[in-house]
Design a protein around this motif. Structure first.
Motif, PDB file in Angstrom:
ATOM      1  N   UNK A 178      -2.524  52.636  51.069  1.00 67.67           N
ATOM      2  CA  UNK A 178      -1.319  52.937  50.653  1.00 67.67           C
ATOM      3  C   UNK A 178      -0.610  52.154  49.945  1.00 67.67           C
ATOM      4  N   UNK A 179      -0.829  50.437  49.977  1.00 68.78           N
ATOM      5  CA  UNK A 179      -0.232  49.544  49.198  1.00 68.78           C
ATOM      6  C   UNK A 179      -0.559  49.566  47.796  1.00 68.78           C
ATOM      7  N   UNK A 180      -2.106  49.638  47.808  1.00 69.54           N
ATOM      8  CA  UNK A 180      -2.671  49.664  46.408  1.00 69.54           C
ATOM      9  C   UNK A 180      -2.460  50.972  45.470  1.00 69.54           C
ATOM     10  N   UNK A 181      -2.071  51.886  46.332  1.00 77.54           N
ATOM     11  CA  UNK A 181      -1.683  53.173  45.244  1.00 77.54           C
ATOM     12  C   UNK A 181      -0.228  53.805  45.395  1.00 77.54           C
ATOM     13  N   UNK A 182       0.419  52.902  46.574  1.00 74.81           N
ATOM     14  CA  UNK A 182       1.943  53.472  46.394  1.00 74.81           C
ATOM     15  C   UNK A 182       2.604  53.523  45.226  1.00 74.81           C
ATOM     16  N   UNK A 183       2.469  52.553  44.371  1.00 77.07           N
ATOM     17  CA  UNK A 183       3.149  52.267  43.003  1.00 77.07           C
ATOM     18  C   UNK A 183       2.790  53.504  42.056  1.00 77.07           C
ATOM     19  N   UNK A 184       1.661  54.183  42.313  1.00 74.95           N
ATOM     20  CA  UNK A 184       1.409  55.263  41.258  1.00 74.95           C
ATOM     21  C   UNK A 184       1.987  56.684  41.853  1.00 74.95           C
ATOM     22  N   UNK A 185       2.793  56.750  42.805  1.00 73.57           N
ATOM     23  CA  UNK A 185       3.069  57.927  43.328  1.00 73.57           C
ATOM     24  C   UNK A 185       3.761  58.860  42.106  1.00 73.57           C
ATOM     25  N   UNK A 186       4.743  58.300  41.379  1.00 76.95           N
ATOM     26  CA  UNK A 186       5.251  59.031  40.372  1.00 76.95           C
ATOM     27  C   UNK A 186       4.317  59.312  39.246  1.00 76.95           C
ATOM     28  N   UNK A 187       3.353  58.468  38.914  1.00 81.21           N
ATOM     29  CA  UNK A 187       2.285  58.905  37.689  1.00 81.21           C
ATOM     30  C   UNK A 187       1.170  59.790  38.242  1.00 81.21           C
ATOM     31  N   UNK A 188       0.957  59.909  39.410  1.00 83.38           N
ATOM     32  CA  UNK A 188      -0.147  60.744  40.001  1.00 83.38           C
ATOM     33  C   UNK A 188       0.208  62.369  40.056  1.00 83.38           C
ATOM     34  N   UNK A 189       1.682  62.316  40.214  1.00 84.27           N
ATOM     35  CA  UNK A 189       2.244  63.563  40.092  1.00 84.27           C
ATOM     36  C   UNK A 189       2.187  64.375  38.905  1.00 84.27           C
ATOM     37  N   UNK A 190       1.974  63.658  37.697  1.00 84.76           N
ATOM     38  CA  UNK A 190       1.898  64.204  36.476  1.00 84.76           C
ATOM     39  C   UNK A 190       0.802  64.748  36.351  1.00 84.76           C
ATOM     40  N   UNK A 191      -0.357  64.669  36.882  1.00 81.08           N
ATOM     41  CA  UNK A 191      -1.589  65.375  36.695  1.00 81.08           C
ATOM     42  C   UNK A 191      -1.471  66.625  37.702  1.00 81.08           C
ATOM     43  N   UNK A 192      -1.780  67.705  37.354  1.00 81.96           N
ATOM     44  CA  UNK A 192      -1.904  69.018  38.167  1.00 81.96           C
ATOM     45  C   UNK A 192      -3.204  68.962  38.856  1.00 81.96           C
ATOM     46  N   UNK A 193      -4.076  68.462  38.081  1.00 86.02           N
ATOM     47  CA  UNK A 193      -5.420  68.468  38.540  1.00 86.02           C
ATOM     48  C   UNK A 193      -5.888  66.928  39.146  1.00 86.02           C
ATOM     49  N   UNK A 194      -6.137  67.017  40.390  1.00 85.26           N
ATOM     50  CA  UNK A 194      -6.216  65.553  40.893  1.00 85.26           C
ATOM     51  C   UNK A 194      -7.668  64.827  40.452  1.00 85.26           C
ATOM     52  N   UNK A 195      -7.674  63.723  39.986  1.00 80.94           N
ATOM     53  CA  UNK A 195      -9.018  62.921  39.584  1.00 80.94           C
ATOM     54  C   UNK A 195      -9.720  62.765  40.768  1.00 80.94           C
ATOM     55  N   UNK A 196     -11.218  62.969  40.321  1.00 81.18           N
ATOM     56  CA  UNK A 196     -11.966  62.523  41.286  1.00 81.18           C
ATOM     57  C   UNK A 196     -12.502  61.070  41.290  1.00 81.18           C
ATOM     58  N   UNK A 197     -12.588  60.796  42.643  1.00 79.45           N
ATOM     59  CA  UNK A 197     -12.516  59.305  43.143  1.00 79.45           C
ATOM     60  C   UNK A 197     -14.017  59.068  42.766  1.00 79.45           C
ATOM     61  N   UNK A 198     -14.534  57.883  42.304  1.00 75.86           N
ATOM     62  CA  UNK A 198     -15.874  57.565  41.861  1.00 75.86           C
ATOM     63  C   UNK A 198     -16.117  56.398  42.830  1.00 75.86           C
ATOM     64  N   UNK A 199     -16.684  56.677  43.754  1.00 77.84           N
ATOM     65  CA  UNK A 199     -16.988  55.473  44.890  1.00 77.84           C
ATOM     66  C   UNK A 199     -18.032  54.461  44.257  1.00 77.84           C
ATOM     67  N   UNK A 200     -19.005  55.081  43.410  1.00 76.97           N
ATOM     68  CA  UNK A 200     -20.225  54.088  43.121  1.00 76.97           C
ATOM     69  C   UNK A 200     -20.254  54.130  41.637  1.00 76.97           C
ATOM     70  N   UNK A 201     -19.453  53.673  40.775  1.00 80.62           N
ATOM     71  CA  UNK A 201     -19.271  53.707  39.502  1.00 80.62           C
ATOM     72  C   UNK A 201     -20.428  53.089  38.567  1.00 80.62           C
ATOM     73  N   UNK A 202     -20.894  53.153  37.523  1.00 77.94           N
ATOM     74  CA  UNK A 202     -22.115  52.684  36.782  1.00 77.94           C
ATOM     75  C   UNK A 202     -21.106  51.858  35.758  1.00 77.94           C
TER      76      UNK A 202
END
Length: 524
Positions: A20-44
């Motif tokens: 919550x703390x790490x992402x809380x400041x992004x609330x207003x930014x995240x709403x701007x996207x209608x399609x939620x971004x896919x979380x990449x758990x194990x990126x390369x």
């Protein structure tokens, strides 16, 4: 509930809280996207993702901010996929990270250039902690941080350094190599963390690209500076308290007024980009999240009953420099009562803090020189720096009148900006050497930024006409080390032998002390 169940429940809650703390400041930014971004758990990654190191800051008695940014290609936008990536973090009471006391997950999102800040709560006051990040199989360097003592507790000693003005192009960060090896509790940075200029031929190092304007420009410039291993070491070894000056945006800007011929709308857009990138790269709390071209950076930190830092912002709210700026005689505009360096709201905030303070030492950590200094030694002439408090005489007089009336305990001012070392007695009337001394100002030299050699002799010649100035040096670069006890404040001007080579020695150029209850500095 047995202890194992309790530990599991606490761990689960801490993980959720960190997300919550790490992402809380992004609330207003995240709403701007209608399609939620896919979380990449194990990126390369194309390269090591923790290329910019780790940092911590804003220490309170039970919490501290941890920072990192995923940037496998740091000078080209970071080199990350445009998806959120979870980062694991943990905090331990030992340098080997075996005695873990907290762990959790923070989300690195493209909206914040895949930077994260973790506000770790529930820590013990006045103790060292170690921390580390992990993403996939990649592990960050281990950082060390420290909490502040509890409010009002007796606190015997604080050791810290302050620094400013680190123009990448002018030399190497040899000063940070030695600062990282000091026995300190924290570092205070007073501004000009980056410089906005384009490349300059003949310099030891080169900026990456022309003068910066866009958000990507500012991100890449911050990333360039943070690739320096000595700066990374200084961040990793101590918590930092930061504030900015002008070059984080544009030289000598004042509020919405740029240095160059640029529309206010265009400049505010540039300022918004600069503030956003600054937030993304500093261990600031989420409460500092910028709102367009605005970011509240002034704040207060207390260390037991010993010391309070009032960290000021003298750029974002100031009125325009008077008399056309630069070094010149004062015109009537320099005495205007409405002129301000801090803005009314911040000024009143500072006075409230000083009124309520019960600390032994009360510090103003700020950018431009507070003391008067007439650069022209002739008795019938004068020459003042209009970008400093000398261009805002009424605002300085209000502050001095407050200090004289309310008499907060042991005022000390810490200053950067001018790329040289100074010590001033702060006088009720600078034109009367016999007037009351209201406090002491220590001005630190730069990490690398240049003080022109041609200026040293004229400033030295002007010293007798400014008897409140106890010390000046413009030849050396470095940082300032302070050790504070209830009885005494000692300041050591630490300077390096060169900034033109990767290796350099460090020495103490001069030392001054201020005794408790005896305003004014004495050389030792």
């Amino acid at each position: 509930m047995d202890s194992l169940q309790f530990d599991r429940l606490l761990s689960a809650r801490m993980k959720r809280r960190s997300l919550i703390i790490g992402a809380g400041a992004l609330a207003g930014l995240a709403i701007a996207s209608q399609k939620p971004s896919r979380v990449i758990a194990t990126p390369r990654f194309t390269d090591y993702p923790f290329s910019l190191g780790v940092a911590s800051g804003d220490p309170l008695p039970t919490s501290v901010v941890l920072w990192t940014r995923l940037a496998p290609d740091p000078l080209n936008g970071g080199g990350m996929i445009p998806n959120p990536v979870p980062i694991q973090w943990q905090v331990a009471t030992d340098a080997t990270m075996r005695q873990v006391v907290q762990r959790g997950t923070a989300m690195a999102t493209p909206e914040l250039a895949h930077s994260v800040r973790v506000v770790v709560e529930g820590l013990q006051p006045d103790r060292w902690y170690w921390y580390q990040f992990q993403v996939g199989k990649e592990i960050s360097p281990i950082g060390r941080t420290r909490t502040a003592p509890a409010l009002g507790d007796r606190f015997a000693r604080l050791r810290f350094a302050f620094a400013s003005c680190q123009d990448w192009q002018n030399g190497y960060y040899t000063a940070y190599k030695h600062l990282a090896e000091e026995e300190l509790d924290l570092v205070l940075h007073l501004g000009d963390y980056i410089y906005e200029y384009g490349p300059e031929a003949g310099k030891p190092r080169q900026h990456n690209g022309p003068e910066i304007v866009s958000l990507e420009d500012y991100r890449n410039r911050h990333a360039l500076y943070k690739t320096d291993p000595n700066l990374q070491a200084a961040h990793a070894n101590f918590p930092w308290i930061v504030t900015w000056d002008d070059h984080e945006v544009d030289n000598n800007y004042a509020d919405a007024i740029p240095e160059d011929d640029q529309s206010q709308q265009a400049f505010l857009s540039r300022r918004a980009n600069a503030y956003r990138a600054y937030y993304e790269h500093m261990p600031l709390r989420p409460t500092a999240f910028p709102k367009g071209p605005d970011l509240q950076l002034y704040r207060r930190f207390a260390f037991g009953d010993l010391l309070e830092f009032n960290v000021l912002d003298t750029r974002q709210y100031r009125t325009d420099q008077p008399c056309g700026d630069e070094l010149k005689p004062r015109c009537p505009e320099a005495f205007a009562t409405q002129a301000t360096l801090t803005g009314l709201k911040q000024e009143q905030w500072l006075y409230r803090n000083l009124t309520r303070s019960r600390s032994r030492w009360n510090v103003l950590a700020q950018q431009v020189m507070l003391a008067q200094f007439d650069f022209d030694p002739r008795p019938t002439s004068e020459l003042f720096n209009m970008d400093q408090w000398d261009g805002y005489v009424a605002a300085r007089q209000r502050l001095f009148q407050f200090l004289q009336n309310r008499q907060p305990s042991n005022p000390v001012v810490l200053t950067g900006d001018i790329h040289s070392s100074w010590v001033h007695d702060l006088k009720a009337d600078f034109n009367n050497p016999n007037s009351a001394t209201l406090g002491t100002e220590f001005v630190g030299t730069s990490i690398t930024s240049d003080f022109p050699q041609a200026f040293i002799a004229p400033v030295t010649a002007a010293l007798p006409a400014n008897p409140h100035t106890k010390f000046f040096d413009g030849a050396f670069r470095g940082y300032v080390r302070c050790e504070v006890t209830p009885q005494q404040w000692q300041t050591d001007f630490r300077v390096v032998s060169t900034i033109l080579a990767l290796e350099a020695t460090v020495s103490t150029l001069a030392s001054f002390v201020v005794q408790d209850g005896q305003l004014g500095a004495q050389r030792i």
